[in-house]
Design an enzyme around this catalytic site. Structure first.
Site, mmCIF file in Angstrom:
data_model
loop_
_atom_site.group_PDB
_atom_site.id
_atom_site.type_symbol
_atom_site.label_atom_id
_atom_site.label_comp_id
_atom_site.label_asym_id
_atom_site.label_seq_id
_atom_site.Cartn_x
_atom_site.Cartn_y
_atom_site.Cartn_z
ATOM 1 N N ASP A 138 -46.239 78.702 -18.381
ATOM 2 C CA ASP A 138 -44.998 79.246 -18.933
ATOM 3 C C ASP A 138 -45.199 80.630 -19.534
ATOM 4 O O ASP A 138 -44.314 81.479 -19.458
ATOM 5 C CB ASP A 138 -44.419 78.303 -19.993
ATOM 6 N N HIS B 179 -45.251 70.305 -7.394
ATOM 7 C CA HIS B 179 -45.658 68.905 -7.494
ATOM 8 C C HIS B 179 -46.608 68.501 -6.373
ATOM 9 O O HIS B 179 -47.571 67.763 -6.598
ATOM 10 C CB HIS B 179 -44.431 67.994 -7.486
ATOM 11 N N GLU C 194 -46.788 79.611 -25.542
ATOM 12 C CA GLU C 194 -46.273 79.795 -24.180
ATOM 13 C C GLU C 194 -45.093 80.770 -24.128
ATOM 14 O O GLU C 194 -44.504 80.982 -23.075
ATOM 15 C CB GLU C 194 -45.886 78.444 -23.579
#
Length: 572
Positions: free
Chosen positions: A457, A190, A433
């Site tokens: 992913d 993040h 993914e």
């Protein structure tokens, strides 16, 4: 001079002075107060709480203006803690019953809550423990008159920390902070994403050596393009980087010439270069950087940091706003993708040993009409106001895809009966993914209008690496030969079925990887706004046929190092 290398998380070059953000060792008087001092300490407590609320509200508003409502919601959550009917009385009782001064009372309660949350298996609840510690430290600093790191920041500093939370990053004054470095983190953490939103260089995952070598106030060079940092650089290195910094700033200015140009190769092969967005504030940067649309709208921000599901009307207004703002440009909206590392407490998901492999994304939506149908209704209604496309995440089988499409058809019928207008021919796609989806891509391609490769992913599931795990984060790489083969296989299957294919993972904005992706036939590149102009420029330097001739050579390589070395030599 000391050179350390980490993960290049946000591009750019910075030359400045270091400022260490360390855990404050604040001395708190632990002597008991007298009965006569209780009222005075209670008054101090409530004054400090009021000051904390005022500063958090200012921070929430500032962050909303700079980065959007989603990133500002963390401060709304902190404000809720200060209004919690259990937390505040607990502070007061420590003062009245245990005869602790206000600062000691706050610390005692905060430590108790933090320890309780830290012991929980649920990641969201563990994070709430960190929030309580942050809020408690804010109140304690108010009580003791201790300055925050924001008060310490002077001009032209590079922040060095063990880690930075999104709230830490949001508080950085970008007029003063040139860059930041962290011991922990990955390119997809993040704080790294926030750094790219703020447009400041960042290098993360530098390990223990960072804090061992770092001192306050020493000269440092940060190369957010390569991941290299130089403590106390020698004159030659400093002079070299001053030239690089000037060149980089000139390059940013020069790249603006690509803003209004169509993304195309040197020989005229056109692709789309579009942006990823996680909230409404991301729309303007995409347009300002010449983005030709939105390749990934992460709709989950509408569901987070609240205590109940967003209504159909709330969602409709957001989707409509983006559609209208983007005009004829495409906007690919991914349906709710929660679970894994994105927990939503009010949905009450069961605790799981392997949440990334568990009850998440489309698996949740197919079982929860109360979640899925309002979102599909809102998306379809908003499609009347722009070029919206719907994309399903985490598809691993034809059965799941058909079930999702069936639910969409059901909603279309309901809206028609109710007299709502929507795009009857709205494009429907799916994320690639999961390796299983690649293996059956030829079957899946018959059921959708497009694929979008989610490399974050796809890499994680292919090489079995948790990208948030500091010890193995460097193994999470798009240069793994297996990952490149899966990408090529996906593109080939899509084109054979006559559908277009995009990429919305971080790899889409990877400058080294671009020749391979262009040569492999990728139709759409979706990335952080800060990467758009550079990718447009690199595309214009390559001929499609030239890039195609390199694909077989790249796919024949057997190691990550070989792939990266080969791609580096191709760099123009």
């Amino acid at each position: 001079m000391i050179l350390i290398e980490g993960i290049a998380a946000s591009p750019g070059i910075a030359i400045g002075k270091t400022l260490l953000k360390k855990e404050e060792n604040i001395e708190i008087n632990k002597e008991n107060i007298t009965e006569n001092e209780i009222e005075n300490e209670l008054e101090k407590l409530h004054s400090a709480l009021d000051d904390a609320k005022e500063s958090l509200e200012e921070l929430r508003q500032d962050t909303a203006e700079k980065l959007g409502d989603e990133k500002a919601e963390i401060f709304a959550a902190h404000l809720m803690i200060l209004d919690d009917p259990e937390v505040i009385p607990a502070f007061e009782n420590k003062i009245k019953d245990d005869k602790l001064n206000a600062a000691a009372a706050v610390k005692s309660v905060v430590d108790q809550y933090a320890a309780m949350f830290a012991a929980m298996d649920d990641e969201y609840l563990r994070e709430r423990g960190s929030d309580i510690k942050d809020v408690g430290m804010r109140v304690i600093k108010n009580l003791l008159g201790v300055n925050t790191i924001s008060d310490q920041i002077e001009d032209n500093v590079v922040i060095i920390a063990e880690d930075l939370t999104p709230s830490d990053t949001a508080q950085l004054d970008t007029d003063k902070v040139l860059a930041f470095l962290t011991k922990e983190g990955s390119r997809t953490s993040h704080s790294a994403i926030m750094a790219r939103s703020l447009g400041i260089p960042a290098v993360v995952g530098l390990g223990t050596e960072l804090l061992e070598k770092a001192e306050n106030g020493i000269e440092i060079i940060v190369d957010g393009n390569s991941g290299k940092i130089y403590f106390e650089p020698d004159q030659t290195t400093l002079d070299d980087y001053k030239v690089k910094l000037a060149d980089y700033e000139a390059e940013l200015e020069r790249l603006l010439s690509y803003k209004d140009q169509k993304a195309a190769s040197k020989d005229g092969y056109e692709v789309e270069v579009v942006g990823n967005m996680g909230n409404l504030a991301d729309v303007d940067p995409i347009l300002e950087n010449g983005g030709e649309g939105v390749g990934l709208f992460r709709s989950e921000f509408l569901y987070m940091d609240r205590d109940q599901l967003p209504t159909e009307e709330e969602q409709f207004e957001v989707y409509k706003e983006v559609a209208e703002k983007m005009g004829e440009r495409p906007v690919v909206i991914r349906t709710l993708d929660v679970g894994g590392d994105k927990d939503i407490p009010y949905l009450d998901f069961p605790a799981e040993m392997n949440p990334f492999l568990g009850y998440r994304a489309i698996r949740v939506c197919l079982e929860r009409d109360d979640i899925f149908k309002p979102q599909l209704r809102a998306l379809l209604r908003a499609s009347n106001y722009g070029n919206l496309k719907i994309m399903f995440p985490m598809i691993s089988s034809v059965r799941e895809l058909l079930a999702a499409k069936s639910k969409l058809a059901e909603v279309k019928t309901e809206l028609e009966k109710e007299g709502h207008k929507f795009n009857q021919n709205i494009e429907v796609g799916m994320m690639i993914e999961i390796p299983a989806a690649v293996m059956i891509a030829d079957h899946l391609a018959k059921e959708v209008d497009f694929f979008s490769i989610g490399t974050n992913d796809l890499i994680q599931y292919t090489v079995a690496v948790d990208r948030t795990n500091e010890k193995i984060a460097k193994m999470h790489t798009p240069y793994h030969p297996a990952v490149l083969r899966l990408i090529k296989q996906t593109i080939s299957a899509a084109h054979e079925a006559g559908i277009w294919v995009g990429m919305c993972g971080e790899a889409a904005g990877d400058e080294l990887l671009l020749p391979f992706l262009l040569g492999a036939g990728l139709d759409e590149f979706s990335m952080s706004a800060v990467s758009i102009l550079k990718i447009k420029e690199i595309l214009s330097q390559w001929e499609k046929s030239e890039a195609e001739s390199e694909v077989a050579e790249i796919l024949a390589l057997s190691t990550v190092a070989e792939v990266k070395d080969y791609l580096t030599k191709l760099k123009k």
